[in-house]
Design a protein around this motif. Structure first.
Motif, PDB file in Angstrom:
ATOM      1  N   LEU A  61       0.857  -1.182   0.000  1.00  0.00           N
ATOM      2  CA  LEU A  61       0.000   0.000   0.000  1.00  0.00           C
ATOM      3  C   LEU A  61       0.894   1.232   0.000  1.00  0.00           C
ATOM      4  O   LEU A  61       1.755   1.379   0.873  1.00  0.00           O
ATOM      5  CB  LEU A  61      -0.914   0.010   1.225  1.00  0.00           C
ATOM      6  N   SER A  62       0.708   2.105  -0.986  1.00  0.00           N
ATOM      7  CA  SER A  62       1.555   3.294  -1.132  1.00  0.00           C
ATOM      8  C   SER A  62       0.694   4.544  -1.185  1.00  0.00           C
ATOM      9  O   SER A  62      -0.423   4.532  -1.724  1.00  0.00           O
ATOM     10  CB  SER A  62       2.403   3.208  -2.405  1.00  0.00           C
ATOM     11  N   ALA A  63       1.234   5.637  -0.644  1.00  0.00           N
ATOM     12  CA  ALA A  63       0.562   6.938  -0.690  1.00  0.00           C
ATOM     13  C   ALA A  63       1.621   8.016  -0.871  1.00  0.00           C
ATOM     14  O   ALA A  63       2.737   7.894  -0.357  1.00  0.00           O
ATOM     15  CB  ALA A  63      -0.246   7.186   0.584  1.00  0.00           C
ATOM     16  N   GLY A  64       1.277   9.047  -1.607  1.00  0.00           N
ATOM     17  CA  GLY A  64       2.241  10.116  -1.822  1.00  0.00           C
ATOM     18  C   GLY A  64       1.587  11.396  -2.284  1.00  0.00           C
ATOM     19  O   GLY A  64       0.533  11.375  -2.935  1.00  0.00           O
ATOM     20  N   ARG A  65       2.198  12.488  -1.912  1.00  0.00           N
ATOM     21  CA  ARG A  65       1.777  13.806  -2.407  1.00  0.00           C
ATOM     22  C   ARG A  65       2.926  14.384  -3.213  1.00  0.00           C
ATOM     23  O   ARG A  65       4.096  14.201  -2.873  1.00  0.00           O
ATOM     24  CB  ARG A  65       1.411  14.736  -1.257  1.00  0.00           C
ATOM     25  N   ALA A  66       2.583  15.088  -4.294  1.00  0.00           N
ATOM     26  CA  ALA A  66       3.613  15.659  -5.164  1.00  0.00           C
ATOM     27  C   ALA A  66       3.126  16.987  -5.724  1.00  0.00           C
ATOM     28  O   ALA A  66       1.928  17.154  -6.003  1.00  0.00           O
ATOM     29  CB  ALA A  66       3.942  14.702  -6.298  1.00  0.00           C
ATOM     30  N   TYR A  67       4.059  17.923  -5.881  1.00  0.00           N
ATOM     31  CA  TYR A  67       3.766  19.224  -6.474  1.00  0.00           C
ATOM     32  C   TYR A  67       4.511  19.325  -7.805  1.00  0.00           C
ATOM     33  O   TYR A  67       5.744  19.261  -7.841  1.00  0.00           O
ATOM     34  CB  TYR A  67       4.197  20.355  -5.550  1.00  0.00           C
ATOM     35  N   ARG A  68       3.761  19.466  -8.876  1.00  0.00           N
ATOM     36  CA  ARG A  68       4.365  19.645 -10.197  1.00  0.00           C
ATOM     37  C   ARG A  68       4.280  21.119 -10.545  1.00  0.00           C
ATOM     38  O   ARG A  68       3.207  21.653 -10.815  1.00  0.00           O
ATOM     39  CB  ARG A  68       3.635  18.782 -11.230  1.00  0.00           C
ATOM     40  N   THR A  69       5.439  21.791 -10.520  1.00  0.00           N
ATOM     41  CA  THR A  69       5.455  23.231 -10.741  1.00  0.00           C
ATOM     42  C   THR A  69       5.284  23.557 -12.222  1.00  0.00           C
ATOM     43  O   THR A  69       5.648  22.763 -13.093  1.00  0.00           O
ATOM     44  CB  THR A  69       6.767  23.833 -10.229  1.00  0.00           C
ATOM     45  N   PRO A  70       4.734  24.733 -12.537  1.00  0.00           N
ATOM     46  CA  PRO A  70       4.606  25.117 -13.952  1.00  0.00           C
ATOM     47  C   PRO A  70       5.975  25.191 -14.622  1.00  0.00           C
ATOM     48  O   PRO A  70       6.953  25.636 -14.014  1.00  0.00           O
ATOM     49  CB  PRO A  70       3.955  26.507 -13.888  1.00  0.00           C
ATOM     50  N   THR A  71       6.051  24.741 -15.854  1.00  0.00           N
ATOM     51  CA  THR A  71       7.301  24.839 -16.596  1.00  0.00           C
ATOM     52  C   THR A  71       7.523  26.277 -17.045  1.00  0.00           C
ATOM     53  O   THR A  71       6.594  27.099 -17.071  1.00  0.00           O
ATOM     54  CB  THR A  71       7.276  23.928 -17.826  1.00  0.00           C
ATOM     55  N   VAL A  72       8.753  26.572 -17.418  1.00  0.00           N
ATOM     56  CA  VAL A  72       9.073  27.921 -17.875  1.00  0.00           C
ATOM     57  C   VAL A  72       8.285  28.255 -19.140  1.00  0.00           C
ATOM     58  O   VAL A  72       7.899  29.420 -19.371  1.00  0.00           O
ATOM     59  CB  VAL A  72      10.596  28.065 -18.082  1.00  0.00           C
ATOM     60  N   GLY A  73       7.987  27.250 -19.966  1.00  0.00           N
ATOM     61  CA  GLY A  73       7.178  27.487 -21.158  1.00  0.00           C
ATOM     62  C   GLY A  73       5.732  27.811 -20.832  1.00  0.00           C
ATOM     63  O   GLY A  73       5.117  28.686 -21.460  1.00  0.00           O
ATOM     64  N   GLU A  74       5.152  27.102 -19.848  1.00  0.00           N
ATOM     65  CA  GLU A  74       3.772  27.396 -19.459  1.00  0.00           C
ATOM     66  C   GLU A  74       3.654  28.793 -18.874  1.00  0.00           C
ATOM     67  O   GLU A  74       2.639  29.475 -19.060  1.00  0.00           O
ATOM     68  CB  GLU A  74       3.303  26.359 -18.432  1.00  0.00           C
ATOM     69  N   LEU A  75       4.684  29.228 -18.168  1.00  0.00           N
ATOM     70  CA  LEU A  75       4.640  30.543 -17.532  1.00  0.00           C
ATOM     71  C   LEU A  75       4.875  31.682 -18.513  1.00  0.00           C
ATOM     72  O   LEU A  75       4.195  32.716 -18.450  1.00  0.00           O
ATOM     73  CB  LEU A  75       5.689  30.621 -16.425  1.00  0.00           C
ATOM     74  N   TYR A  76       5.832  31.499 -19.435  1.00  0.00           N
ATOM     75  CA  TYR A  76       6.343  32.655 -20.164  1.00  0.00           C
ATOM     76  C   TYR A  76       6.320  32.556 -21.684  1.00  0.00           C
ATOM     77  O   TYR A  76       6.605  33.551 -22.352  1.00  0.00           O
ATOM     78  CB  TYR A  76       7.788  32.936 -19.732  1.00  0.00           C
ATOM     79  N   GLN A  77       6.014  31.393 -22.265  1.00  0.00           N
ATOM     80  CA  GLN A  77       6.131  31.301 -23.725  1.00  0.00           C
ATOM     81  C   GLN A  77       4.907  31.885 -24.418  1.00  0.00           C
ATOM     82  O   GLN A  77       3.775  31.510 -24.132  1.00  0.00           O
ATOM     83  CB  GLN A  77       6.333  29.858 -24.174  1.00  0.00           C
ATOM     84  N   THR A  78       5.176  32.790 -25.340  1.00  0.00           N
ATOM     85  CA  THR A  78       4.121  33.336 -26.178  1.00  0.00           C
ATOM     86  C   THR A  78       3.659  32.263 -27.156  1.00  0.00           C
ATOM     87  O   THR A  78       4.479  31.608 -27.792  1.00  0.00           O
ATOM     88  CB  THR A  78       4.618  34.554 -26.962  1.00  0.00           C
ATOM     89  N   THR A  79       2.358  32.079 -27.267  1.00  0.00           N
ATOM     90  CA  THR A  79       1.817  31.049 -28.147  1.00  0.00           C
ATOM     91  C   THR A  79       0.902  31.671 -29.182  1.00  0.00           C
ATOM     92  O   THR A  79       0.374  32.769 -28.994  1.00  0.00           O
ATOM     93  CB  THR A  79       1.029  30.000 -27.347  1.00  0.00           C
ATOM     94  N   SER A  80       0.702  30.954 -30.263  1.00  0.00           N
ATOM     95  CA  SER A  80      -0.169  31.409 -31.340  1.00  0.00           C
ATOM     96  C   SER A  80      -1.441  30.587 -31.347  1.00  0.00           C
ATOM     97  O   SER A  80      -1.404  29.363 -31.300  1.00  0.00           O
ATOM     98  CB  SER A  80       0.527  31.278 -32.702  1.00  0.00           C
TER      99      SER A  80
END
Length: 670
Positions: free
Chosen positions: A544-563
């Motif tokens: 039996l396993s349990a875990g918590r994890a935080y996946r931080t936003p990538t630099v692309g998700e934060l700052y990349q201009t998209t079309s």
């Protein structure tokens, strides 16, 4: 003498050692045959396991299994039969091949970690099926010793990017002189809509290596010349073709709406080279150093095919009644890239203490992609360089105004120090821990280009720019405790300090560049983990396993201009990290005849980072979805000699994944 061989298990290493001792009695006697065998066996140890003791469910594939059961043109192929994994390899030479797991899809590349000998292959600059895809090309199938796949975020040794899975690839070094060469040819017939073609791929791979006392070296080179089927199609909503055209095909899109399929795009021709040097040195019998240097280059041409003709019967590329060919322009491109990877690794192995220090550097030294201009305006304005000029097909095939995106300077670097110590009566405790630092840099700029077929033609005005940096520092500790001969408890925690900085975006509005300096971010997270395993009887276990994890936003998700079509949208620097809480109950039976495993798992993610429609802005981009939930059952088994000389492996996974809460887009709930 040239020896071509594959060393994948301790058994084969031992057999080779004995054969060498018999064939060279003088050398064996001088070195001490027992010591020689022991040293070679040590090279087959799973050092990563000894350091991290991951309590996760795992699947493993070895070099022998790959050689016997997998037609592997590249390293991604070696994973394709493992439970609950899918790699979107669209064709040989595809360098955008993300991995999907039992709870995360192909658009969530940042929810998996892929390592080769402890070096990060995951491109955590993005979370997508494009530039966020792993750098699989840095490993060839022939050098693999084994691959271990871990499911779920249950080990404190890994960041929150392990929500989906962690893939540890272990490669080998030669034990004596060896050389090999491989030639592959692949033919593919494609018939879909108006496309009917036969495409061919050729691949050449060679390696040579040797071990001279304490020093080992292996050099390898792979060239892939690949032609591919279309990877995109140009469509128009509705039942009518553009005015004055005939041809095309009627179909439905994913929303069951009527569309016209006008043509195919992204018909790629790749020429890719990977050159790699690996050096190993035994500093002492128990301390080893290694340095890897790899270069990857890519020359890609993406073409299009129209299913439309005009009144004269000539091919036309119109995607609107106005005559523009924007829909085709985005599917025709050239790309030239040169990336460099460096890895330095020092590790020590002992009966009680194992330790490792490893640093990696991956950098886009040169990465340019060109397209014909997608602009819908006409005319040329001196103040904007070449902005405002429309370059339609078929004239654009020969060149003319376009855009060039340069990502030179993008990349990442990591540094890890970790150790594991056994202590207590009967080595009751295995205490492991470590320090981690990583840094990801995004540097992307798009310019107007005088001739999109010539990367060195005159640059016009800057069209858009994205820049930013993310950094994570972490400390982790984990203890594996034998509570009794049949009961083992593993518990630990990971503390992370995360920061995003130096973010800015430049966009072009009419004739003026506007630069927006994005705010910086800081955050801290504590991720506890625990796993309890009961050895019910010999070969039968319940965990039996349990875990918590935080996946931080990538630099692309934060700052990349998209079309989005012709609309340039700024990203969201205020994105929150994903917070995942995962559980798994696994019943597993191992025997000489094979194995069976039944896993029941659950994953709930708060503030999930997903690309979805924003009703207020009527555009689609990355947003925080309040809560998602995935629950499922996984069954995996293997049986040797089902009938004499026939082995059987298989898996089946059922997942019920839902959006539980979504304030920004309520229609997605359920």
């Amino acid at each position: 003498k040239v020896h071509a061989m594959r060393l994948s298990t301790q058994t084969s290493v031992l057999a080779l050692s004995l054969a060498f001792a018999v064939s060279s009695p003088a050398l064996a006697e001088a070195a001490g045959s027992d010591n020689t065998v022991a040293q070679l066996v040590v090279t087959g140890k799973r050092t990563q396991d000894a350091l991290e003791n991951p309590p996760s469910t795992r699947a493993t594939v070895t070099a022998d299994t790959i050689a016997a059961t997998v037609n592997a043109a590249s390293v991604e192929d070696t994973l394709k039969y493992l439970p609950s994994l899918l790699i979107r390899k669209r064709h040989i030479g595809d360098n955008f091949a993300p991995i999907a797991t039992r709870t995360s899809g192909l658009g969530a590349s940042a929810r998996s970690l892929i390592y080769a000998d402890g070096a990060l292959l995951s491109a955590l600059i993005g979370n997508n099926n494009g530039n966020g895809s792993p750098r699989w090309t840095l490993v060839t199938p022939e050098e693999i010793e084994r691959i271990d796949v871990l499911y779920g975020p249950f080990s404190a040794a890994y960041s929150g990017n392990s929500i989906g899975t962690t893939v540890n690839i272990k490669t080998r070094m030669p034990s004596r002189f060896e050389a090999r060469a491989t030639v592959l040819t692949n033919y593919e017939d494609v018939t879909l809509y108006g496309t009917s073609q036969s495409v061919k791929t050729n691949q050449f791979s060679a390696a040579v290596g040797d071990r001279l006392g304490a020093f080992g070296v292996l050099g390898s080179f792979t060239r892939t010349d690949a032609h591919a089927q279309p990877i995109s199609f140009t469509t128009l909503t509705g039942t009518a073709n553009p005015t004055g055209t005939s041809g095309g095909y009627a179909d439905l899109n994913k929303l069951a709406q009527a569309i016209r399929v006008l043509g195919a795009g992204g018909i790629e021709h790749h020429i890719q080279d990977t050159a790699k040097l690996k050096f190993g040195l035994d500093l002492t019998p128990k301390i080893h150093a290694a340095y890897n240097l790899a270069f990857w280059t890519d020359d890609t041409q993406g073409g299009v095919q129209s299913y439309l003709t005009d009144a004269s019967g000539a091919a036309t590329y119109k995607t609107a009644n106005s005559g523009v060919t924007t829909g085709f322009n985005s599917a025709i491109y050239t790309r030239e890239a040169r990336h460099v990877s460096q890895v330095l690794n020092i590790q020590g192995e002992d009966a009680k203490l194992n330790w490792q220090v490893i640093g990696t550097l991956y950098r886009y030294e040169h990465d340019w992609q060109n397209n014909p201009s997608p602009d819908t305006a006409t005319g040329t304005t001196a103040t904007t360089g070449f902005m405002g000029t429309r370059n339609d097909l078929p004239g654009a095939f020969a060149g003319g105004v376009g855009t060039i995106q340069k990502q030179d300077g993008t990349g990442w670097r990591t540094l890890d120090g970790k150790a594991a110590l056994k202590f207590g009566p009967g080595d009751q405790h295995t205490l492991s821990g470590g320090l981690h630092v990583d840094e990801e840099t995004l540097n992307a700029r798009t310019f107007i280009l005088a001739n999109w077929r010539d990367s060195h033609s005159a640059l016009g005005q800057l069209r858009s720019a994205s820049h930013g940096l993310t950094q994570t520092k972490a400390i982790w500790a984990q203890d594996q405790v034998k509570l009794s001969p049949s009961l083992t408890l593993t518990f630990g925690s990971r503390y992370e300090w995360w920061e995003a900085s130096k973010g800015y975006n430049t966009t072009l509005s009419t004739a003026v560049n506007a630069t927006l300096v994005q705010p910086g971010r800081k955050d801290e997270f504590l991720s506890p983990k625990a796993s309890l395993e009961w050895q019910v009887q010999d070969g039968l276990s319940l965990r039996l396993s349990a875990g918590r994890a935080y996946r931080t936003p990538t630099v692309g998700e934060l700052y990349q201009t998209t079309s989005v079509g012709t609309l340039l949208t700024n990203p969201n620097p205020g994105l929150l990290p994903e917070q995942a809480t995962a559980y798994e109950l696994a019943l597993e039976k191992q025997s000489d005849a094979g194995s069976l495993r039944l896993s029941v798992f659950s994953e709930m993610v708060r503030d999930a980072l997903i690309s979805q429609l924003n009703l207020a802005k009527n555009t689609t981009y990355i947003q925080n979805v309040d809560r998602t939930r995935a629950e499922g059952v996984e069954f995996a088994g293997a049986r040797r000699d089902v009938v004499p000389n026939i082995d059987l492996t298989g898996s089946l996974t059922y997942v019920n994944a839902v959006t539980a809460k979504d304030i920004a887009f309520p229609a997605a709930v359920g």
